[in-house]
Design an enzyme around this catalytic site. Structure first.
Site, PDB file in Angstrom:
ATOM      1  N   CYS A  58     -90.574  55.454  27.344  1.00 16.25           N
ATOM      2  CA  CYS A  58     -91.978  55.706  27.834  1.00 16.25           C
ATOM      3  C   CYS A  58     -92.296  57.233  27.272  1.00 16.25           C
ATOM      4  O   CYS A  58     -91.457  57.782  26.475  1.00 16.25           O
ATOM      5  CB  CYS A  58     -92.346  55.704  29.220  1.00 16.25           C
ATOM      6  SG  CYS A  58     -91.186  57.307  30.104  1.00 16.25           S
ATOM      7  N   ALA A  61     -90.253  60.044  28.387  1.00 16.14           N
ATOM      8  CA  ALA A  61     -88.958  60.226  27.560  1.00 16.14           C
ATOM      9  C   ALA A  61     -89.058  60.724  26.287  1.00 16.14           C
ATOM     10  O   ALA A  61     -88.411  61.701  26.164  1.00 16.14           O
ATOM     11  CB  ALA A  61     -88.318  58.832  27.550  1.00 16.14           C
ATOM     12  N   ARG A  92     -79.242  61.617  26.137  1.00 15.41           N
ATOM     13  CA  ARG A  92     -79.461  61.531  24.815  1.00 15.41           C
ATOM     14  C   ARG A  92     -78.247  62.660  24.380  1.00 15.41           C
ATOM     15  O   ARG A  92     -77.905  63.591  25.115  1.00 15.41           O
ATOM     16  CB  ARG A  92     -80.592  62.091  24.230  1.00 15.41           C
ATOM     17  CG  ARG A  92     -80.810  61.843  22.941  1.00 15.41           C
ATOM     18  CD  ARG A  92     -82.496  61.860  22.817  1.00 15.41           C
ATOM     19  NE  ARG A  92     -82.988  62.060  21.367  1.00 15.41           N
ATOM     20  CZ  ARG A  92     -83.602  63.175  20.622  1.00 15.41           C
ATOM     21  NH1 ARG A  92     -83.301  64.160  21.547  1.00 15.41           N
ATOM     22  NH2 ARG A  92     -83.971  63.236  19.737  1.00 15.41           N
ATOM     23  N   HIS A 191     -93.972  62.280  21.751  1.00 14.26           N
ATOM     24  CA  HIS A 191     -93.864  63.241  20.699  1.00 14.26           C
ATOM     25  C   HIS A 191     -94.824  63.969  20.308  1.00 14.26           C
ATOM     26  O   HIS A 191     -94.979  65.302  20.101  1.00 14.26           O
ATOM     27  CB  HIS A 191     -93.375  62.449  19.075  1.00 14.26           C
ATOM     28  CG  HIS A 191     -92.348  61.489  19.597  1.00 14.26           C
ATOM     29  ND1 HIS A 191     -91.975  60.395  18.758  1.00 14.26           N
ATOM     30  CD2 HIS A 191     -91.076  61.487  20.445  1.00 14.26           C
ATOM     31  CE1 HIS A 191     -90.843  59.703  19.357  1.00 14.26           C
ATOM     32  NE2 HIS A 191     -90.264  60.459  20.143  1.00 14.26           N
TER      33      HIS A 191
HETATM   34 FE1  CFM Z   1     -86.944  60.542  15.392  1.00 15.50          FE
HETATM   35 FE2  CFM Z   1     -85.606  58.340  15.619  1.00 15.50          FE
HETATM   36 FE3  CFM Z   1     -87.059  59.352  17.776  1.00 15.50          FE
HETATM   37 FE4  CFM Z   1     -84.842  60.646  16.620  1.00 15.50          FE
HETATM   38 FE5  CFM Z   1     -83.323  59.406  18.629  1.00 15.50          FE
HETATM   39 FE6  CFM Z   1     -84.105  57.119  17.649  1.00 15.50          FE
HETATM   40 FE7  CFM Z   1     -85.566  58.337  19.693  1.00 15.50          FE
HETATM   41 MO1  CFM Z   1     -83.079  57.223  19.797  1.00 15.50          MO
HETATM   42  S1  CFM Z   1     -84.610  59.829  14.723  1.00 15.50           S
HETATM   43  S2  CFM Z   1     -86.642  61.471  17.296  1.00 15.50           S
HETATM   44  S3  CFM Z   1     -82.932  61.258  17.594  1.00 15.50           S
HETATM   45  S4  CFM Z   1     -87.490  58.527  15.960  1.00 15.50           S
HETATM   46  S5  CFM Z   1     -82.077  57.921  18.126  1.00 15.50           S
HETATM   47  S6  CFM Z   1     -84.670  56.326  15.520  1.00 15.50           S
HETATM   48  S7  CFM Z   1     -85.095  56.349  19.380  1.00 15.50           S
HETATM   49  S8  CFM Z   1     -83.966  59.631  20.659  1.00 15.50           S
HETATM   50  S9  CFM Z   1     -87.347  59.117  19.711  1.00 15.50           S
END
Ligand code: CFM
Length: 539
Positions: A58, A61, A92, A191
């Site tokens: 989500c 997160a 994580r 993000h």
């Molecule tokens: Fe970038 Fe990713 Fe992500 Fe990531 Fe991660 Fe991920 Fe993620 Mo899991 S590189 S930041 S460190 S998009 S592995 S493929 S899904 S936490 S949001």
């Protein structure tokens, strides 16, 4: 094995009702390089359909867990019911290493307002204020971040007003995020919200200058399994000063000072490209996409950095490090490659790793036959150049777009447009760009956005890949089918996998998985009898 990916695509979606079938058919694409240089269009960053078991997380997160969480001395408070606070703690594997025991490290703490029914009915702002004050008196942090979970948005608590009031009262930086889980279709929205917060509340607060010659920030590197430690070591050996990392092993102060760097390197563009863009507009720092996943990719990236700074001494140092490290890589790589050549992999991870990790497989002769992101956008699949044509959907409109203009005093173009154009004329040097997953894949492979559990099972039955890369939610279901599953989010407690040292670790781990006999002793449900694709197609 010659399986027609188009037939597989039909097989994956034929079970769905008509409307969903139509939607999924736009989210599943067979790769192809067209004559005009384009790749097929894919539907991405859209809502998952009800009833589908998705891999996604989500918005909260994405904001708390992914972007802000890895920073060790920003105290994070989750405003919400205690269930959401599962994510308030280290779910994580972002690691951190305070230089001394006296340096603060809040990563192990889990702070939540633990909202109750009463707060949902009468509002939770008072409780939040009490929590912020209590946390301040216990930990004395420089900064406190407040994260909103779904109920907070539903009842209308104003976390930003609380943050402002607490900032004035406590005299430290307090800021809030409207990152309710439902804000977007996935963690990707979180993000963007976190990027905006970093930019509004932290970046640019500390003007302390550095007289180092080569100053960079590394964006989109979260130090999973110690990846960031490997890269910090590489930069130090090359004589490159890393001002800040967003946000693996980072501190509040380093981010506040990050606008003093001369180049931004973007590792995971999906999660952080907004910060790179905003920093270029306001402060004049160019950014370029880099990849430290894969030994060849790492060497290429280091050379790109050296080219940017146009300094012979730096180039010589970088070449020295590459030569030293590559010799070690080659020892393992050649052995593993001999055993793994021709084996197949599938990668369904997040928003950038399903692309980056294909490099590591290529280096040991393995082939990626299907890949996809959980929450990538079209540009992550097709390349950034398609961005201008992308229409903003209803969900993305929920996220604030901040208006950024050059800072009247602090904007300093690190390179003139002419210098940038000259650099771009060199091989493999592009600024403000990334290529996307599909252009780098072979033709006639499957690319699937937001893979569902049903599709996972059918893919495995049909292709029986040598390794399937995903996360903890998929891992054991996949392994019960007799196929090794490599977790590419957490690295299965292994890693680091970045840089040269990381590549060696990865080759060894994959070698163990794809060349181990144990998997052949498991009788997967499709044996016997094997339902071959010919029969499937004939159904
Ligand atoms: Fe970038 Fe990713 Fe992500 Fe990531 Fe991660 Fe991920 Fe993620 Mo899991 S590189 S930041 S460190 S998009 S592995 S493929 S899904 S936490 S949001």
């Amino acid at each position: 094995m010659s399986i027609d990916p188009r037939v597989v695509k039909e097989e994956l979606i034929q079970i769905y009702p008509k409307k969903l079938r139509q939607k999924r058919s736009e989210q599943i694409v067979v790769t192809e390089h067209r004559e005009d240089g384009s790749v097929p269009e894919i539907k991405a960053n859209v809502r998952s359909s009800p009833g589908i078991i998705t891999q996604r997380g989500c918005t909260y997160a994405g904001c708390k867990g992914v972007i802000i969480g890895p920073s060790r001395d920003i105290l994070s408070i989750v405003h919400g019911p205690i269930g959401c606070s599962f994510y308030a703690w280290l779910t994580r594997r972002n690691q951190t290493r305070p230089p001394t025991d006296a340096d603060p490290n809040f990563i192990n703490y889990c702070l939540s307002t633990d909202m109750q029914e009463e707060n949902i009915v009468f509002g939770g702002e008072k409780k939040l204020k009490v929590a912020v004050k209590e946390a301040f008196h216990l930990f004395h942090p420089k900064a406190i971040a407040i994260f909103s979970t779904c109920p907070v948005g539903l009842i209308g608590d104003d976390v930003h007003a609380v943050a402002r009031e607490m900032k004035a009262e406590l005299g430290i930086n307090v800021f809030g995020f409207s990152c309710e889980g439902y804000r977007g279709v996935s963690q990707s929205a979180g993000h963007h919200i976190a990027n905006n917060g970093l930019f509004k509340h932290i970046i640019g607060l500390d003007e302390t200058p550095h007289d180092d010659k080569f100053k960079i920030n590394l964006l989109g590197e979260y130090n999973i399994g110690g990846d960031g430690f490997v890269l910090e070591d590489l930069f130090t050996r090359c004589g490159i000063k890393q001002i800040a990392t967003f946000s693996g092993n980072s501190t509040y102060a380093s981010m506040a000072n990050s606008h003093t760097a001369d180049l931004n390197l973007v590792m995971c563009h999906r999660s952080i490209n907004y910060v790179a863009e905003m920093m270029e507009t306001r402060f004049g720092i160019p950014w370029m996409k880099v990849n430290f996943i894969g030994a060849d990719a790492t060497a290429k990236t280091l050379r790109k950095i050296a080219k940017y700074f146009e300094d012979d001494e730096l180039s010589a140092r970088v070449e020295g490090v590459i030569a030293e490290e590559m010799a070690k890589v080659e020892v393992t790589r050649s052995v593993v490659k001999a055993r793994s050549q021709g084996k197949t992999a599938m990668l369904f991870v997040g928003g950038s790793r399903a692309h980056h990790y294909q490099e590591l497989f290529t280096e040991i002769g393995m082939k990626t036959i299907a890949a996809g992101y959980e929450f990538g956008h079209r540009d992550d699949y097709e390349g950034r150049k398609i961005l201008p044509g992308l229409k903003v959907d209803a969900d993305s409109r929920n996220i604030e777009e901040i208006e950024v203009v050059p800072d009247p005093e602090r904007y300093r173009a690190r390179r003139s447009p002419d210098q940038l154009a000259k650099l771009e004329g060199l091989t493999e040097m592009e600024f403000r760009d990334y290529i996307g997953m599909m252009p780098e894949m072979d033709d006639e492979q499957l690319v699937i956005d937001d893979l569902s559990h049903h599709e996972t099972e059918r893919l495995l039955e049909i292709y029986k890949p040598d390794v399937f890369c995903a996360g903890i939610k998929e891992k054991f279901a996949v392994q019960k089918m007799g196929i090794p599953c490599k977790q590419l989010h957490s690295y299965d407690y292994g890693g680091p996998y970045a840089g040269f040292r990381g590549a060696i670790n990865f080759f060894k781990d994959i070698d163990r998985m794809v060349n181990m006999k144990i998997w052949s002793y498991i009788t997967p449900p499709w044996q016997p009898p094997t339902k071959e694709l010919a029969e499937v197609a004939a159904d």
